[in-house]
Design a protein around this motif. Structure first.
Motif, mmCIF file in Angstrom:
data_model
loop_
_atom_site.group_PDB
_atom_site.id
_atom_site.type_symbol
_atom_site.label_atom_id
_atom_site.label_comp_id
_atom_site.label_asym_id
_atom_site.label_seq_id
_atom_site.Cartn_x
_atom_site.Cartn_y
_atom_site.Cartn_z
ATOM 1 N N GLY A 110 0.825 -1.205 0.000
ATOM 2 C CA GLY A 110 0.000 0.000 0.000
ATOM 3 C C GLY A 110 0.858 1.254 0.000
ATOM 4 O O GLY A 110 1.985 1.249 0.490
ATOM 5 N N ILE B 6 0.567 5.696 0.350
ATOM 6 C CA ILE B 6 -0.200 6.917 0.562
ATOM 7 C C ILE B 6 0.165 7.845 -0.594
ATOM 8 O O ILE B 6 1.340 8.064 -0.869
ATOM 9 N N THR B 7 -0.841 8.356 -1.249
ATOM 10 C CA THR B 7 -0.608 9.212 -2.409
ATOM 11 C C THR B 7 -1.100 10.636 -2.144
ATOM 12 O O THR B 7 -1.902 10.875 -1.245
ATOM 13 N N GLU C 151 -3.046 12.123 -4.117
ATOM 14 C CA GLU C 151 -4.477 12.049 -4.430
ATOM 15 C C GLU C 151 -5.268 11.542 -3.225
ATOM 16 O O GLU C 151 -6.378 12.001 -2.969
ATOM 17 N N GLY C 152 -4.705 10.608 -2.467
ATOM 18 C CA GLY C 152 -5.372 10.123 -1.263
ATOM 19 C C GLY C 152 -5.536 11.212 -0.225
ATOM 20 O O GLY C 152 -6.587 11.312 0.429
ATOM 21 N N THR D 93 -8.288 13.546 -1.589
ATOM 22 C CA THR D 93 -9.618 12.950 -1.473
ATOM 23 C C THR D 93 -10.108 13.009 -0.036
ATOM 24 O O THR D 93 -11.262 13.378 0.225
ATOM 25 N N ASN D 94 -9.256 12.654 0.905
ATOM 26 C CA ASN D 94 -9.660 12.706 2.314
ATOM 27 C C ASN D 94 -10.045 14.120 2.736
ATOM 28 O O ASN D 94 -11.049 14.316 3.424
ATOM 29 N N SER E 195 -11.892 9.649 6.628
ATOM 30 C CA SER E 195 -11.071 10.671 5.972
ATOM 31 C C SER E 195 -10.228 11.438 6.979
ATOM 32 O O SER E 195 -9.016 11.579 6.819
ATOM 33 N N GLN F 30 -7.560 9.137 8.871
ATOM 34 C CA GLN F 30 -6.356 8.841 8.096
ATOM 35 C C GLN F 30 -5.417 10.033 8.095
ATOM 36 O O GLN F 30 -4.214 9.876 8.312
ATOM 37 N N TRP G 46 -1.713 9.888 9.659
ATOM 38 C CA TRP G 46 -0.557 10.136 8.799
ATOM 39 C C TRP G 46 0.300 11.266 9.348
ATOM 40 O O TRP G 46 1.526 11.153 9.384
ATOM 41 N N THR H 205 4.220 10.201 1.710
ATOM 42 C CA THR H 205 3.600 9.716 0.485
ATOM 43 C C THR H 205 4.587 8.834 -0.259
ATOM 44 O O THR H 205 5.763 8.738 0.109
#
Length: 193
Positions: A72, A74-75, A77-78, A81-82, A115, A118, A122, A129
């Motif tokens: 996995g 973390i991007t 984009e992630g 989005t969150n 959302s 996370q 992080w 990322t």
């Protein structure tokens, strides 16, 4: 299409019941009977499966704090989005709507909780990322600023102002970035009502 969707829901609920769950969540009241059939088949008249132990599962405190997932990543984009989903849901909630259509999905407080959780994890566990860039509060605030502009451009200035997005942003940043993890994101949102 409907029949295929119902078959997927039934398979999912059967899996949950066979894994030892006592109940489940459904996205629509029409799915209650589908879920009930699968659980009734496994429970066989019992009220729960409390006697069923999952000896195959061993979770430690360190596991719960570990943000790494094999394969996995973390991007950027992630993160976006969150931030976007969290703010848009909170704006909806502050406007009196408990379930909101966001990106062609029906979202509720649970989605916004994921959302913001996370993001909080992080930042507080110093995750990075996939490109190695650290996820900091400053980075999240910069993404938030960009996402706020995108939301305003997408829905128009009037809808943006009337939609309580500035308040939603304030709540989101608090629940996602405060040093202490706030138990539930709507707790500080109530202060805005």
């Amino acid at each position: 299409v409907t029949e295929a969707a119902l078959e997927k829901v039934a398979a999912d609920k059967k899996r949950e019941a066979e894994m030892g769950y006592d109940g489940t969540w459904v996205a629509h009241p029409d799915l209650v009977e589908v879920a009930r059939r699968e659980f009734d088949a496994v429970l066989a008249g019992r009220p729960n499966q409390v006697e069923r132990l999952r000896d195959d599962v061993a979770v430690t405190a360190a596991d719960l704090r570990d943000t790494d997932i094999d394969g996995g990543e973390i991007t950027e984009e992630g993160i976006r989005t969150n931030v976007s989903v969290g703010i848009r849901y909170l704006a909806s909630w502050l406007s009196g709507v408990g379930a909101a259509a966001i990106d062609n999905l029906m979202e509720d407080a649970a989605t916004a909780e994921i959302s913001r959780s996370q993001i909080w994890q992080w930042v507080h566990h110093r995750a990075s990322t996939e490109d190695g860039a650290p996820i900091t509060a400053e980075r999240v605030r910069a993404v938030t600023e960009e996402e706020m502009r995108t939301i305003a451009e997408t829905i128009g200035e009037r809808a943006f102002v009337e939609g309580r997005f500035d308040e939603a942003r304030s709540v989101f940043e608090r629940v996602a970035l405060d040093d202490d993890y706030i138990d539930f994101l709507t707790l500080p949102a109530y202060e805005q009502l």
